[in-house]
Design a protein around this motif. Structure first.
Motif, PDB file in Angstrom:
ATOM      1  N   SER A  21       0.700  -1.256  -0.086  1.00  0.00           N
ATOM      2  CA  SER A  21      -0.110   0.121   0.041  1.00  0.00           C
ATOM      3  C   SER A  21       0.776   1.323  -0.014  1.00  0.00           C
ATOM      4  CB  SER A  21      -0.871   0.215   1.195  1.00  0.00           C
ATOM      5  OG  SER A  21      -1.762  -1.133   1.431  1.00  0.00           O
ATOM      6  N   ASP A  22       2.165   1.101   0.205  1.00  0.00           N
ATOM      7  CA  ASP A  22       3.141   2.242   0.370  1.00  0.00           C
ATOM      8  C   ASP A  22       2.383   3.063   1.502  1.00  0.00           C
ATOM      9  OD1 ASP A  22       5.166   3.882  -0.157  1.00  0.00           O
ATOM     10  OD2 ASP A  22       4.209   5.168  -1.766  1.00  0.00           O
ATOM     11  N   ILE A  23       2.239   2.475   2.469  1.00  0.00           N
ATOM     12  CA  ILE A  23       1.649   3.272   3.759  1.00  0.00           C
ATOM     13  C   ILE A  23       2.565   2.809   5.026  1.00  0.00           C
ATOM     14  CG2 ILE A  23      -0.062   3.130   5.577  1.00  0.00           C
ATOM     15  CD1 ILE A  23      -1.865   2.871   3.243  1.00  0.00           C
ATOM     16  N   ARG A  24       2.950   3.876   5.769  1.00  0.00           N
ATOM     17  CA  ARG A  24       3.860   3.568   6.747  1.00  0.00           C
ATOM     18  C   ARG A  24       2.893   3.471   8.074  1.00  0.00           C
ATOM     19  NH1 ARG A  24       7.737   9.022   7.745  1.00  0.00           N
ATOM     20  NH2 ARG A  24       5.850  10.694   7.990  1.00  0.00           N
ATOM     21  N   GLY A  25       3.339   3.333   9.202  1.00  0.00           N
ATOM     22  CA  GLY A  25       2.749   3.094  10.406  1.00  0.00           C
ATOM     23  C   GLY A  25       3.627   2.882  11.758  1.00  0.00           C
ATOM     24  N   ARG A  26       2.829   2.823  12.810  1.00  0.00           N
ATOM     25  CA  ARG A  26       3.519   2.877  14.223  1.00  0.00           C
ATOM     26  C   ARG A  26       2.581   2.040  15.022  1.00  0.00           C
ATOM     27  NH1 ARG A  26       6.871   4.393  11.369  1.00  0.00           N
ATOM     28  NH2 ARG A  26       8.430   6.074  11.658  1.00  0.00           N
ATOM     29  N   VAL A  27       3.102   0.962  15.865  1.00  0.00           N
ATOM     30  CA  VAL A  27       2.268   0.192  16.961  1.00  0.00           C
ATOM     31  C   VAL A  27       2.947   0.787  18.179  1.00  0.00           C
ATOM     32  CG1 VAL A  27       1.289  -1.749  18.042  1.00  0.00           C
ATOM     33  CG2 VAL A  27       1.654  -1.412  15.266  1.00  0.00           C
ATOM     34  N   ALA A  28       2.047   1.162  18.986  1.00  0.00           N
ATOM     35  CA  ALA A  28       2.613   1.639  20.310  1.00  0.00           C
ATOM     36  C   ALA A  28       1.873   0.962  21.423  1.00  0.00           C
ATOM     37  CB  ALA A  28       2.443   3.185  20.685  1.00  0.00           C
ATOM     38  N   ARG A  29       2.683   0.469  22.608  1.00  0.00           N
ATOM     39  CA  ARG A  29       2.147   0.058  23.570  1.00  0.00           C
ATOM     40  C   ARG A  29       2.758   0.765  24.969  1.00  0.00           C
ATOM     41  NH1 ARG A  29       0.996  -5.663  23.093  1.00  0.00           N
ATOM     42  NH2 ARG A  29      -0.651  -5.698  21.561  1.00  0.00           N
ATOM     43  N   LEU A  30       1.892   1.643  25.746  1.00  0.00           N
ATOM     44  CA  LEU A  30       2.179   2.428  26.859  1.00  0.00           C
ATOM     45  C   LEU A  30       1.715   1.814  28.062  1.00  0.00           C
ATOM     46  CD1 LEU A  30       2.425   5.999  25.437  1.00  0.00           C
ATOM     47  CD2 LEU A  30       4.345   4.324  25.363  1.00  0.00           C
ATOM     48  N   ASP A  31       2.239   1.346  29.034  1.00  0.00           N
ATOM     49  CA  ASP A  31       1.752   0.778  30.123  1.00  0.00           C
ATOM     50  C   ASP A  31       2.428   1.426  31.458  1.00  0.00           C
ATOM     51  OD1 ASP A  31       2.042  -1.943  28.087  1.00  0.00           O
ATOM     52  OD2 ASP A  31       0.037  -1.232  28.705  1.00  0.00           O
ATOM     53  N   GLY A  32       3.585   1.086  31.708  1.00  0.00           N
ATOM     54  CA  GLY A  32       4.193   1.774  32.856  1.00  0.00           C
ATOM     55  C   GLY A  32       4.487   3.268  32.463  1.00  0.00           C
ATOM     56  N   VAL A  33       4.696   3.581  31.324  1.00  0.00           N
ATOM     57  CA  VAL A  33       4.780   5.030  31.060  1.00  0.00           C
ATOM     58  C   VAL A  33       3.228   5.766  31.698  1.00  0.00           C
ATOM     59  CG1 VAL A  33       4.930   6.873  29.144  1.00  0.00           C
ATOM     60  CG2 VAL A  33       6.378   5.002  29.164  1.00  0.00           C
ATOM     61  N   LEU A  34       2.211   5.249  31.063  1.00  0.00           N
ATOM     62  CA  LEU A  34       0.875   6.007  31.539  1.00  0.00           C
ATOM     63  C   LEU A  34       0.774   6.000  32.935  1.00  0.00           C
ATOM     64  CD1 LEU A  34      -1.865   5.084  29.055  1.00  0.00           C
ATOM     65  CD2 LEU A  34      -0.810   7.487  29.554  1.00  0.00           C
ATOM     66  N   ASP A  35       1.247   4.933  33.633  1.00  0.00           N
ATOM     67  CA  ASP A  35       1.243   4.896  35.149  1.00  0.00           C
ATOM     68  C   ASP A  35       2.035   5.759  35.460  1.00  0.00           C
ATOM     69  OD1 ASP A  35      -0.465   2.583  35.416  1.00  0.00           O
ATOM     70  OD2 ASP A  35       1.318   1.106  35.360  1.00  0.00           O
ATOM     71  N   PHE A 270       8.890   7.267  30.954  1.00  0.00           N
ATOM     72  CA  PHE A 270       8.566   8.463  31.636  1.00  0.00           C
ATOM     73  C   PHE A 270       9.971   9.323  31.958  1.00  0.00           C
ATOM     74  CE2 PHE A 270       7.792  11.268  35.368  1.00  0.00           C
ATOM     75  CZ  PHE A 270       7.097  12.075  34.769  1.00  0.00           C
ATOM     76  N   GLY A 271      10.065  10.482  31.595  1.00  0.00           N
ATOM     77  CA  GLY A 271      11.081  11.290  31.787  1.00  0.00           C
ATOM     78  C   GLY A 271      10.731  12.898  32.000  1.00  0.00           C
ATOM     79  N   CYS A 272      11.454  13.604  32.747  1.00  0.00           N
ATOM     80  CA  CYS A 272      11.251  14.963  33.012  1.00  0.00           C
ATOM     81  C   CYS A 272      12.661  15.483  33.170  1.00  0.00           C
ATOM     82  CB  CYS A 272      10.425  15.267  34.513  1.00  0.00           C
ATOM     83  SG  CYS A 272       9.816  16.955  34.463  1.00  0.00           S
TER      84      CYS A 272
END
Length: 331
Positions: A21-35, A270-272
Motif C-alpha cells: 500500500s506504500d503506507i507507513r505506521g507505528r504500533v505503540a504500547r504504553l503501560d508503565g509510562v502511563l502509570d 517517563f522522563g522529566c
C-alpha cells in the motif's frame, strides 16, 4: 506464555511499513509510562482520559519524526479542560529510550462530566518541534475539530502537512491478576501522497475548510488508503492493549495481505527535564523586589514541576537578575 513474555512489548513503539500500500505506521504500547504520567496527579476520570490519549499520540508522532531533541503537543480550550501538554524527548543514543512527560490544567469549579473531548470546548491543537540549539523551532496550529484528540491530530497532518493520517487508540486501567495499572495500545497509519494538493481559491469568501484524507488522495493511492483503513477498522480492543497479542502478531492479523514489514522497536519511558537550574533561569528576569513578593513566610521561594511533581525550595537571595552567587536551594 509467561508474564515476562507478555510484557516484553510494554512501553515500546514499533515502526512498520505496508509494502503493498506504500503506507507507513507505528504500533505503540504504553503501560508503565502511563502509570508514571498519571500517578503524578489525582486527575478526575475525564481529564485522565484526555491525558492518556494525548500521551499515546505523542509517542506515535514523536517516533515518526526524525527528532534531535523535543516534540511538544498542546491543546488549549475555553472549556473546563484548559490545557493538555505533552513532551517527547528523542533518544540521546541509538538503543536508549525516548522520554515522555504530560500534564493537564483544568477548572475544577466547573462540571467535569460527560464526554472528555467536549470539556475542551473551542480552541486549538498545536505541534511544536524543537531541534535544539542553532535551529528555529517549528510550530503548527489547527483549530479543535472532530470528536477526539486523535481526530484533531489527523486534521493537523491533513491541513498542515498534507499527509493522510489515521490514529486508532485504546486504553484503560487494568485490575488483572498479573497486572494492575494502565494498559494502552495505539496504531498510526500514514500515506505519503504523490498527487498535487488542492488549494482553495485566493479570493474565496467561503469559510475556510479543513482538509481530510479524501481531499488529498485519489486513484490507486486513495484505494490503497481506504483498504488499509477498512482493515484497521477490524481491530479489537484486547488486540490493541495486549498483553497476549504482540504488536508483530497484530500486524499480521490486520495487514497480512498488505505485506507488513517491521523495523527496530523504540523503547519509551517517563522522563522529566526539570532542574533547579532551569527554575532559576526562568526566574532570572525578575528583580529582587519581584522575588520578594514570591517569598513565603518561611523566607524561601518554592516551585513545583507540573509534569513530575518535583518540589524545589530556593533562597530568594540567589534568584533574579540581582542574585547572589551562592546557591541555596533544595529539591
Amino acid at each position: 506464555m509467561t508474564i515476562g513474555s507478555r510484557i516484553a512489548w510494554d512501553d515500546t513503539v514499533l515502526p512498520f511499513q505496508l509494502d503493498r500500500s506504500d503506507i507507513r505506521g507505528r504500533v505503540a504500547r504504553l503501560d508503565g509510562v502511563l502509570d508514571r504520567v498519571l500517578e503524578q496527579h489525582d486527575y478526575p476520570p475525564a481529564i485522565e482520559a484526555l491525558v492518556a490519549e494525548m500521551t499515546l499520540l505523542t509517542a506515535l508522532i514523536g517516533q515518526t519524526l526524525k527528532l534531535r531533541w523535543k516534540l511538544s503537543l498542546q491543546v488549549r480550550g475555553d472549556g473546563p479542560a484548559r490545557l493538555i501538554a505533552t513532551d517527547y524527548y528523542a533518544p540521546k543514543q541509538d538503543g536508549t529510550p525516548a522520554q515522555i512527560r504530560a500534564y493537564a490544567s483544568y477548572d475544577d469549579t466547573r462540571p467535569l462530566e460527560g464526554k472528555p473531548f467536549e470539556l475542551i470546548g473551542k480552541g486549538y491543537f498545536a505541534i511544536l518541534i524543537d531541534q535544539g540549539k542553532g535551529t528555529t523551532p517549528y510550530q503548527g496550529i489547527t483549530p479543535i475539530a472532530g470528536g477526539s484528540l486523535s481526530q484533531c491530530a489527523e486534521t493537523y497532518f491533513a491541513q498542515s502537512e498534507q499527509i493522510p493520517t489515521r490514529f486508532e487508540l485504546r486504553f484503560g486501567h487494568s485490575t488483572g491478576v498479573d497486572h494492575e495499572g494502565w494498559r494502552a495500545g495505539a496504531i498510526m497509519l500514514q500515506a505519503m501522497p504523490k498527487a498535487s494538493i488542492p488549494t482553495p481559491p485566493e479570493n474565496s469568501e467561503a469559510e475556510p475548510q479543513l482538509l481530510s484524507a479524501d481531499d488529498i488522495l485519489d486513484g490507486e493511492e486513495g484505494e490503497n488508503w481506504q483498504r488499509a483503513n477498512i482493515l484497521l477498522d477490524t481491530v479489537e480492543e484486547l488486540e490493541m492493549v495486549g498483553p497476549l497479542v504482540q504488536p508483530t502478531e497484530l500486524l499480521v492479523r490486520l495487514f497480512n495481505e498488505e505485506r507488513p514489514r517491521v523495523f527496530d522497536a523504540q523503547p519509551v519511558e517517563f522522563g522529566c527535564t526539570c532542574s533547579p537550574d532551569k527554575v532559576r533561569q526562568s526566574l532570572s528576569i525578575y528583580s529582587a523586589r519581584d522575588i520578594g513578593h514570591m517569598t513565603t513566610e518561611e523566607g524561601t521561594v518554592t516551585a513545583d514541576c507540573q509534569f513530575c511533581g518535583a518540589h524545589y525550595v530556593f533562597d530568594p537571595k540567589t534568584l533574579g537578575f540581582e542574585a547572589a552567587e551562592a546557591p541555596g536551594d533544595t529539591a
